[in-house]
Scaffold this active site. Sequence first.
Site, PDB file in Angstrom:
ATOM      1  CD  GLU A   1      14.797 -30.504  35.844  1.00  0.00           C
ATOM      2  OE1 GLU A   1      14.041 -29.696  36.414  1.00  0.00           O
ATOM      3  OE2 GLU A   1      14.713 -31.731  35.978  1.00  0.00           O
TER       4      GLU A   1
ATOM      5  CG  HIS B   1       9.472 -27.909  35.086  1.00  0.00           C
ATOM      6  ND1 HIS B   1      10.583 -27.656  34.325  1.00  0.00           N
ATOM      7  CD2 HIS B   1       9.954 -28.393  36.270  1.00  0.00           C
ATOM      8  CE1 HIS B   1      11.673 -27.964  34.994  1.00  0.00           C
ATOM      9  NE2 HIS B   1      11.319 -28.409  36.182  1.00  0.00           N
TER      10      HIS B   1
ATOM     11  CG  HIS C   1      10.088 -31.173  33.423  1.00  0.00           C
ATOM     12  ND1 HIS C   1      11.355 -30.902  32.991  1.00  0.00           N
ATOM     13  CD2 HIS C   1      10.231 -31.754  34.631  1.00  0.00           C
ATOM     14  CE1 HIS C   1      12.238 -31.293  33.896  1.00  0.00           C
ATOM     15  NE2 HIS C   1      11.578 -31.825  34.903  1.00  0.00           N
TER      16      HIS C   1
ATOM     17  CG  ASP D   1       8.257 -31.233  37.999  1.00  0.00           C
ATOM     18  OD1 ASP D   1       8.975 -32.135  37.538  1.00  0.00           O
ATOM     19  OD2 ASP D   1       8.618 -30.498  38.941  1.00  0.00           O
TER      20      ASP D   1
ATOM     21  CG  ASP E   1      11.603 -35.151  36.690  1.00  0.00           C
ATOM     22  OD1 ASP E   1      12.691 -35.104  36.086  1.00  0.00           O
ATOM     23  OD2 ASP E   1      11.080 -34.148  37.205  1.00  0.00           O
TER      24      ASP E   1
ATOM     25  CG  HIS F   1      15.064 -25.343  37.718  1.00  0.00           C
ATOM     26  ND1 HIS F   1      14.980 -25.568  39.070  1.00  0.00           N
ATOM     27  CD2 HIS F   1      14.446 -26.393  37.126  1.00  0.00           C
ATOM     28  CE1 HIS F   1      14.343 -26.709  39.289  1.00  0.00           C
ATOM     29  NE2 HIS F   1      13.993 -27.221  38.128  1.00  0.00           N
TER      30      HIS F   1
ATOM     31  CG  HIS G   1      18.043 -28.851  38.877  1.00  0.00           C
ATOM     32  ND1 HIS G   1      18.091 -29.524  40.082  1.00  0.00           N
ATOM     33  CD2 HIS G   1      16.770 -29.011  38.429  1.00  0.00           C
ATOM     34  CE1 HIS G   1      16.911 -30.064  40.327  1.00  0.00           C
ATOM     35  NE2 HIS G   1      16.088 -29.762  39.340  1.00  0.00           N
TER      36      HIS G   1
END
Length: 360
Positions: free
Chosen positions: A124, A213, A23, A295, A25, A192, A151
């Site tokens: 995600e 993650h 993961h 992450d 971003d 999540h 999420h």
Amino acid sequence: MTDSDARATAALALDLSPVIDGHNDWAWECRLNRGYSVDGLEGGLRSDTDIARLRAGRVGAQFWSVYVEDTLPGADAVQATLEQIDWVYRLIARYPDDFHLARTAGEVESAQASGRIASLLGAEGAHSLNDSPAVLRMLARLGVRYLTLTHVHNTSWADSGTDVPLHDGLTERGVSYIHELNRLGVLVDLSHVSPATMHAALDATSAPVIFSHSSCRALAPHLRNVPDDVLARLESNGGVLMVTFVPQFLSAAYSDWFDGPRTTPAPPVTVSDVADHVEHARAVAGVAHIGLGGDFDGTDEFPAGLEGVDGYPVLFEELARRGWSAPDLAALAGGNVLRVLRATDAAYLGSSATPPALEL
């Protein structure tokens, strides 16, 4: 083990298997701060990620998160997810000597053999689908290989770990989504989600799951972390917990500080804390069921020694000092998640020949 021996063991492990991170971003960071530009990404950026640091960190494959906020209304979330996917495609086109689109284990290995970083896609949050199985199927055709079921907030069919539970895990439609994900060869990502959703998904799935993650709730009781009774199920499922580097998921003291007034210095969080979570996950789930999902560019702070994507070798050296062998470190680096990809590749490649498990 001496520092020199630890470095040698870590280097051997990363020769055996470069990092496959679950993961990152960077696409979202470039949406927020660069207008989705893919120019000038070679190095020296303020972000946690750039090409030079990926190379220094021995990253051989990356699941790029095609994330959008779950407060976006339905169709807007679908559009923004497509924009994120477009950014990854444009990244690959802009730097063809550094990145290559990968959807299968074989394509990951081919990219690595050519000296490029295999670029996979992970969506995600199922809010990105606008509760449309057709959207899910089209995302799969574009190369999305995992879907995080929620999420921060619940969806209409799955409970998040950070929202008031509504569904006791999954609704009947949520179970049907799990079956459709299995049919498509899209990995069920349980980061999540609530523990009830974790268990319900593990009950429903016929394929290995991942946590792209997350870390261990036994060491840091954050709602984003995974309880031991879930970790213990990964051996029979074949799935992988990809330990994350988010400080509030690694340290209860840091989490308390983060949620408070922050009038005092932050409690220290270091690479040793990450290693503790990796070792706990190994003890509960087994060495074949752990990986890494940093992450990066998804939060503001990271442990000392792991401030960017160039930091992975530091973690491997720490684990080598704790007695980890090069083969076990290679499994952690990427071997385990590559196995999960390979186990689901046939479904991914053949899904167009099988009828949907969930219609519009």
